[in-house]
Design a protein around this motif. Sequence first.
Motif, PDB file in Angstrom:
ATOM      1  N   PRO A 105       0.820  -1.209   0.000  1.00 49.35           N
ATOM      2  CA  PRO A 105       0.000   0.000   0.000  1.00 49.35           C
ATOM      3  C   PRO A 105       0.855   1.260   0.000  1.00 49.35           C
ATOM      4  O   PRO A 105       2.032   1.239   0.393  1.00 49.35           O
ATOM      5  N   ARG A 107       1.666   4.761   1.474  1.00 55.35           N
ATOM      6  CA  ARG A 107       1.391   5.417   2.754  1.00 55.35           C
ATOM      7  C   ARG A 107       2.223   6.688   2.977  1.00 55.35           C
ATOM      8  O   ARG A 107       2.002   7.398   3.960  1.00 55.35           O
ATOM      9  N   ASP A 108       3.208   6.983   2.106  1.00 61.13           N
ATOM     10  CA  ASP A 108       4.049   8.148   2.376  1.00 61.13           C
ATOM     11  C   ASP A 108       4.485   8.794   1.060  1.00 61.13           C
ATOM     12  O   ASP A 108       4.246   8.266  -0.032  1.00 61.13           O
ATOM     13  N   ILE A 159      -4.194   3.334  -0.644  1.00 60.01           N
ATOM     14  CA  ILE A 159      -3.742   3.811   0.661  1.00 60.01           C
ATOM     15  C   ILE A 159      -4.227   2.892   1.787  1.00 60.01           C
ATOM     16  O   ILE A 159      -3.467   2.525   2.684  1.00 60.01           O
ATOM     17  N   GLU A 160      -5.492   2.503   1.722  1.00 61.52           N
ATOM     18  CA  GLU A 160      -6.025   1.609   2.759  1.00 61.52           C
ATOM     19  C   GLU A 160      -5.423   0.219   2.646  1.00 61.52           C
ATOM     20  O   GLU A 160      -5.300  -0.490   3.643  1.00 61.52           O
ATOM     21  N   GLY A 161      -5.097  -0.193   1.424  1.00 60.09           N
ATOM     22  CA  GLY A 161      -4.508  -1.509   1.212  1.00 60.09           C
ATOM     23  C   GLY A 161      -5.510  -2.620   0.996  1.00 60.09           C
ATOM     24  O   GLY A 161      -5.125  -3.756   0.741  1.00 60.09           O
ATOM     25  N   ARG A 169      -7.282   5.943   6.843  1.00 55.16           N
ATOM     26  CA  ARG A 169      -5.932   6.301   6.388  1.00 55.16           C
ATOM     27  C   ARG A 169      -5.976   7.367   5.293  1.00 55.16           C
ATOM     28  O   ARG A 169      -5.208   8.324   5.321  1.00 55.16           O
ATOM     29  N   ILE A 170      -6.864   7.186   4.297  1.00 51.99           N
ATOM     30  CA  ILE A 170      -6.884   8.170   3.223  1.00 51.99           C
ATOM     31  C   ILE A 170      -7.442   9.503   3.710  1.00 51.99           C
ATOM     32  O   ILE A 170      -6.988  10.568   3.300  1.00 51.99           O
ATOM     33  N   MET A 173      -4.690  11.348   5.443  1.00 45.44           N
ATOM     34  CA  MET A 173      -3.808  12.003   4.487  1.00 45.44           C
ATOM     35  C   MET A 173      -4.476  13.234   3.890  1.00 45.44           C
ATOM     36  O   MET A 173      -3.847  14.292   3.732  1.00 45.44           O
TER      37      MET A 173
END
Length: 357
Positions: A105, A107-108, A159-161, A169-170, A173
């Motif tokens: 995923p 994430r950064d 992003i969530e995977g 998570r999204i 961000m």
Amino acid sequence: MSAGRQLDNDRFLRALKREPVDRTPVWMMRQAGRYLPEYRATRAQAGDFMSLCRNPQACCEVTMQPLDRYGLDAAILFSDILTIPDAMGLGLRFVQGEGPIFDHPVRDERAIEKLPIPDPGAELRYVIDAVTTIRAALGSRLPLIGFAGSPWTLATYMIEGAGGSDYARIKQMAYDAPEMLDALLAKLSASVSLYLEAQIAAGADAVMVFDTWGGVLAPADYLRFSLEPMAKIVAHLKRVAPTVPVILFTKNGGQHLEAMAETGCDALGLDWTTDLGKARTRVGHRVALQGNLDPAWLFASPEKIEAAVRRVLDSYGQGSGHVFNLGHGILQQTPPEHAGVMIEAVRAFSPAYHQLG
């Protein structure tokens, strides 16, 4: 480009352009899928879902299956919205009972910077080959719809995977590092634009952008993170293929119809939570409308299904500019014969709404 192709049945394309038709065209989201026993047989032969998606001949076979069973007015490419993230190297796999999972995923910022924009002629060649194969099999019979997931929806999975999340998570961000999310959405807008352009060049007569998760956003966030990237895609496609209709669909997006219509798209898909007649009044003559029967109606008796079809047709009213569809994808447990009842009801009842002259 596919514009100008002579088709035996072009009701769907004419309705998208709000031109007169003899009856309301009809197709179903996920019309090639698990509710059909012939699809399940083909998928079993393919081995798994992504193996099926990567086999152009098998994709053609399952795309044609509902056309052979029902009197539909359009074919839609059999594929998946996650082909672009998969081509970006995120390690997509489908787990029984869990749905899609990404092994890598995003994430950064560094992960976003490393993401390539896939070449439709290379990493996504199997999809383009499927479009070419389906177009050849269709001949002049029906129009073919190409599609892609919206940047926001693709970003959500990346992003969530996985699917079925709470979007924590999204949204973190989006709220805490919006410029980072903007960078990801920009890459996805470019990727989807090139992908749909390639589908059109290979034979798609119309394209649709599926924004499955845009409806989870607050209004201002929807405009920034979901609609703005889709508007860039529409602008690109209107530059390279101005006569090819573009449909936007945001699930639970009924409050945003006016803003969606301003993107320059040709049609808006509606789910069942939006009143079709009121939507028509709101958007006027700017766009056609597609939808919007609740897929769960197909579990009802044939008589109830027919009555529900009449209500949708009544809600839109007289004239062209309506494509009959479900408000989301047909459900796996749907009896195939009940889908047939809906389609035949549209064919039987809708001519009364198109009394020319």
